[in-house]
Scaffold this active site. Structure first.
Site, PDB file in Angstrom:
ATOM      1  N   SER A 160      -0.975  55.647 -17.984  1.00 35.51           N
ATOM      2  CA  SER A 160      -0.307  55.605 -19.515  1.00 35.51           C
ATOM      3  C   SER A 160      -0.209  54.436 -20.011  1.00 35.51           C
ATOM      4  O   SER A 160       0.513  53.319 -19.217  1.00 35.51           O
ATOM      5  CB  SER A 160       1.457  56.246 -19.106  1.00 35.51           C
ATOM      6  OG  SER A 160       1.325  57.464 -18.743  1.00 35.51           O
ATOM      7  N   HIS A 219      -3.060  58.638 -23.218  1.00 33.67           N
ATOM      8  CA  HIS A 219      -4.260  58.702 -22.321  1.00 33.67           C
ATOM      9  C   HIS A 219      -5.444  59.208 -23.389  1.00 33.67           C
ATOM     10  O   HIS A 219      -5.408  60.072 -23.988  1.00 33.67           O
ATOM     11  CB  HIS A 219      -4.038  59.792 -21.167  1.00 33.67           C
ATOM     12  CG  HIS A 219      -3.376  59.446 -20.065  1.00 33.67           C
ATOM     13  ND1 HIS A 219      -3.912  58.762 -18.915  1.00 33.67           N
ATOM     14  CD2 HIS A 219      -1.851  59.542 -19.919  1.00 33.67           C
ATOM     15  CE1 HIS A 219      -2.602  58.649 -18.260  1.00 33.67           C
ATOM     16  NE2 HIS A 219      -1.655  58.973 -18.664  1.00 33.67           N
ATOM     17  N   HIS A 261      -2.064  65.220 -14.639  1.00 30.16           N
ATOM     18  CA  HIS A 261      -1.095  65.043 -13.417  1.00 30.16           C
ATOM     19  C   HIS A 261      -0.748  66.296 -13.028  1.00 30.16           C
ATOM     20  O   HIS A 261      -0.731  67.488 -13.632  1.00 30.16           O
ATOM     21  CB  HIS A 261       0.299  64.331 -14.287  1.00 30.16           C
ATOM     22  CG  HIS A 261      -0.155  63.062 -14.798  1.00 30.16           C
ATOM     23  ND1 HIS A 261      -0.503  62.955 -16.196  1.00 30.16           N
ATOM     24  CD2 HIS A 261       0.218  61.785 -14.544  1.00 30.16           C
ATOM     25  CE1 HIS A 261      -0.667  61.707 -16.638  1.00 30.16           C
ATOM     26  NE2 HIS A 261      -0.135  61.074 -15.650  1.00 30.16           N
ATOM     27  N   TYR A 314       2.134  67.597 -12.795  1.00 32.32           N
ATOM     28  CA  TYR A 314       3.312  68.337 -13.610  1.00 32.32           C
ATOM     29  C   TYR A 314       2.645  69.103 -14.928  1.00 32.32           C
ATOM     30  O   TYR A 314       3.531  69.686 -15.346  1.00 32.32           O
ATOM     31  CB  TYR A 314       4.280  67.401 -14.064  1.00 32.32           C
ATOM     32  CG  TYR A 314       3.687  66.080 -14.922  1.00 32.32           C
ATOM     33  CD1 TYR A 314       3.406  66.367 -16.270  1.00 32.32           C
ATOM     34  CD2 TYR A 314       3.697  64.773 -14.379  1.00 32.32           C
ATOM     35  CE1 TYR A 314       3.126  65.354 -17.135  1.00 32.32           C
ATOM     36  CE2 TYR A 314       3.472  63.657 -15.013  1.00 32.32           C
ATOM     37  CZ  TYR A 314       2.875  64.101 -16.455  1.00 32.32           C
ATOM     38  OH  TYR A 314       2.410  62.769 -17.146  1.00 32.32           O
ATOM     39  N   GLU A 315       1.240  68.645 -15.126  1.00 34.35           N
ATOM     40  CA  GLU A 315       0.773  69.405 -16.302  1.00 34.35           C
ATOM     41  C   GLU A 315       0.194  70.817 -16.037  1.00 34.35           C
ATOM     42  O   GLU A 315       0.707  71.856 -17.178  1.00 34.35           O
ATOM     43  CB  GLU A 315      -0.469  68.542 -17.003  1.00 34.35           C
ATOM     44  CG  GLU A 315      -0.055  67.366 -17.587  1.00 34.35           C
ATOM     45  CD  GLU A 315      -1.346  66.639 -17.797  1.00 34.35           C
ATOM     46  OE1 GLU A 315      -2.210  66.950 -18.418  1.00 34.35           O
ATOM     47  OE2 GLU A 315      -1.605  65.388 -17.117  1.00 34.35           O
ATOM     48  N   ALA A 354       1.715  53.687 -14.482  1.00 31.57           N
ATOM     49  CA  ALA A 354       2.975  52.896 -14.759  1.00 31.57           C
ATOM     50  C   ALA A 354       4.015  53.387 -14.042  1.00 31.57           C
ATOM     51  O   ALA A 354       3.716  54.714 -13.440  1.00 31.57           O
ATOM     52  CB  ALA A 354       3.297  53.532 -16.430  1.00 31.57           C
ATOM     53  N   MET A 386       4.520  59.348 -11.061  1.00 28.97           N
ATOM     54  CA  MET A 386       4.147  60.820 -11.254  1.00 28.97           C
ATOM     55  C   MET A 386       2.757  60.825 -10.995  1.00 28.97           C
ATOM     56  O   MET A 386       2.225  62.026 -11.180  1.00 28.97           O
ATOM     57  CB  MET A 386       4.877  61.314 -12.383  1.00 28.97           C
ATOM     58  CG  MET A 386       6.125  61.082 -12.962  1.00 28.97           C
ATOM     59  SD  MET A 386       6.439  61.730 -14.447  1.00 28.97           S
ATOM     60  CE  MET A 386       8.371  61.085 -14.709  1.00 28.97           C
ATOM     61  N   SER A 387       1.947  59.999 -10.444  1.00 27.15           N
ATOM     62  CA  SER A 387       0.534  60.254 -10.400  1.00 27.15           C
ATOM     63  C   SER A 387      -0.244  59.498  -9.192  1.00 27.15           C
ATOM     64  O   SER A 387       0.636  59.162  -8.310  1.00 27.15           O
ATOM     65  CB  SER A 387      -0.022  59.451 -11.693  1.00 27.15           C
ATOM     66  OG  SER A 387       0.139  58.066 -11.630  1.00 27.15           O
ATOM     67  N   ASN A 406       9.731  50.151 -16.041  1.00 28.73           N
ATOM     68  CA  ASN A 406      11.337  50.062 -16.310  1.00 28.73           C
ATOM     69  C   ASN A 406      11.674  50.078 -14.573  1.00 28.73           C
ATOM     70  O   ASN A 406      11.105  50.214 -13.746  1.00 28.73           O
ATOM     71  CB  ASN A 406      11.787  51.447 -16.725  1.00 28.73           C
ATOM     72  CG  ASN A 406      10.912  52.448 -15.821  1.00 28.73           C
ATOM     73  OD1 ASN A 406       9.739  53.075 -16.181  1.00 28.73           O
ATOM     74  ND2 ASN A 406      11.671  53.313 -15.071  1.00 28.73           N
ATOM     75  N   HIS A 440       9.447  58.652 -21.726  1.00 30.51           N
ATOM     76  CA  HIS A 440       7.970  58.295 -21.812  1.00 30.51           C
ATOM     77  C   HIS A 440       7.722  57.552 -22.983  1.00 30.51           C
ATOM     78  O   HIS A 440       6.542  56.462 -22.861  1.00 30.51           O
ATOM     79  CB  HIS A 440       7.439  59.744 -22.050  1.00 30.51           C
ATOM     80  CG  HIS A 440       5.893  59.589 -22.054  1.00 30.51           C
ATOM     81  ND1 HIS A 440       5.196  59.188 -20.830  1.00 30.51           N
ATOM     82  CD2 HIS A 440       4.862  59.652 -23.030  1.00 30.51           C
ATOM     83  CE1 HIS A 440       3.837  59.265 -21.114  1.00 30.51           C
ATOM     84  NE2 HIS A 440       3.667  59.543 -22.480  1.00 30.51           N
TER      85      HIS A 440
HETATM   86  N1  HPA Z   1       9.760  57.109 -12.650  1.00 29.47           N
HETATM   87  C1  HPA Z   1       8.734  58.148 -12.579  1.00 29.47           C
HETATM   88  N2  HPA Z   1       7.627  57.680 -13.229  1.00 29.47           N
HETATM   89  C2  HPA Z   1       7.477  56.640 -14.131  1.00 29.47           C
HETATM   90  C3  HPA Z   1       8.619  55.732 -14.173  1.00 29.47           C
HETATM   91  C4  HPA Z   1       9.691  56.276 -13.219  1.00 29.47           C
HETATM   92  O1  HPA Z   1      10.971  55.439 -13.573  1.00 29.47           O
HETATM   93  N3  HPA Z   1       8.518  54.894 -15.043  1.00 29.47           N
HETATM   94  C5  HPA Z   1       7.040  55.288 -15.216  1.00 29.47           C
HETATM   95  N4  HPA Z   1       6.558  55.898 -14.879  1.00 29.47           N
END
Ligand code: HPA
Length: 265
Positions: free
Chosen positions: A28, A58, A80, A82-83, A110, A205-206, A229, A241
């Site tokens: 991302s 993406h 992903h 989750y999709e 990310a 998440m990936s 973050n 996001h």
């Molecule tokens: N958690 C999960 N996925 C992420 C995060 C997070 O804090 N930051 C960027 N992708």
């Protein structure tokens, strides 16, 4: 002919026969590198069975060509878990990559950091991972090849090469353990504390399903997180996001420098 062999033939027709030295999957907000490859872009919509990659940030296309004098195949979009609820959503693209004769994969993503010494904007090279999402992309695979050893999933030589490239570029590249949460909701502060207790340094998440599939297919791989973050509850910033996409470019320039140097050397 298998579907991956058919797609590989189609790709060779457009982009030439030479196997890519590296595949790359861009996370991302990190997709800009695909635009810098001198070569042929093939939209996923031309590749039946490729994911639609519906997450903003993406670009759903495969770009094959030269970057720093090295032939690469760059996946601008990933799908992903989750999709779709399918952890093997990236299986066909990775099968095609292997079919093209490529045997090494670099993944980027990310991620949220659990370590104050790896703050937003920093990079982290994955030394290992924890598959915490409660599923596996090889569930349903009917052959004994499904029992993939994961001891050396994050390739020692590729990691050494990436660390050397980072040092040459003056970029800090600490190593750490990435914990895969399913998403799409972000983690709770309690989940972040749990991940920390389990030995994780970052969450996302990936990537983990793709590493498992890559090892299954015989690809060597390495992955780099761009920290966007701190994990939930570890700082006052709001996690979203939009925030991920806004923060990814902070680390993206460093990531690009490291990857370019790695490909050049
Ligand atoms: N958690 C999960 N996925 C992420 C995060 C997070 O804090 N930051 C960027 N992708």
């Amino acid at each position: 002919m298998s579907r991956s062999a058919e797609l590989a033939a189609l790709i060779r027709e457009r982009a030439g026969d030479k196997p890519p030295a590296f595949g790359m999957i861009l996370g991302s907000g990190l997709g800009h590198l695909a635009a810098k490859v001198e070569g042929v872009a093939i939209p996923y919509s031309d590749l039946p069975g490729f994911p639609h990659a519906g997450v903003s940030g993406h670009v759903p296309q495969l770009v094959i060509g030269q970057l720093e004098g090295t032939r690469v195949a760059v996946f601008g979009g990933r799908s992903h878990y989750y999709e779709s609820g399918r952890a093997d959503a990236m299986r066909l693209p990775l099968e095609v990559l292997a079919e093209l004769g490529c045997d090494r994969l670099i993944l980027t993503n990310a991620a949220g950091s659990l370590r104050s010494d790896i703050p937003p904007g920093a990079l982290m090279l994955l030394s290992d991972h924890i598959a915490f999402a409660g599923t596996n992309p090889l569930i349903g695979e009917a052959t004994d090849a499904r029992f993939v050893p994961m001891t050396d999933a994050h390739d020692v030589d590729m990691r050494a090469g990436l660390r050397a490239a980072a040092e040459a570029e003056g970029v800090e590249l600490p190593e750490g353990v990435y914990c895969w949460f399913s998403g799409p909701s972000f983690e709770t502060p309690a989940e972040i504390r749990a991940a920390r207790t389990l030995g994780a340094d970052a969450v996302g998440m990936s990537t983990v399903p793709e590493i498992i599939l890559s090892r299954f297919l015989g690809l060597r791989c390495a992955a780099i997180s761009v920290i966007t973050n701190m994990g939930a509850g570890l700082s006052d910033e709001a996690i979203s996001h939009d925030h991920t996409e806004a923060m990814a470019p902070l680390g993206a320039a460093k990531l690009e420098a490291v990857l370019r140097r790695f490909l050049r050397d």
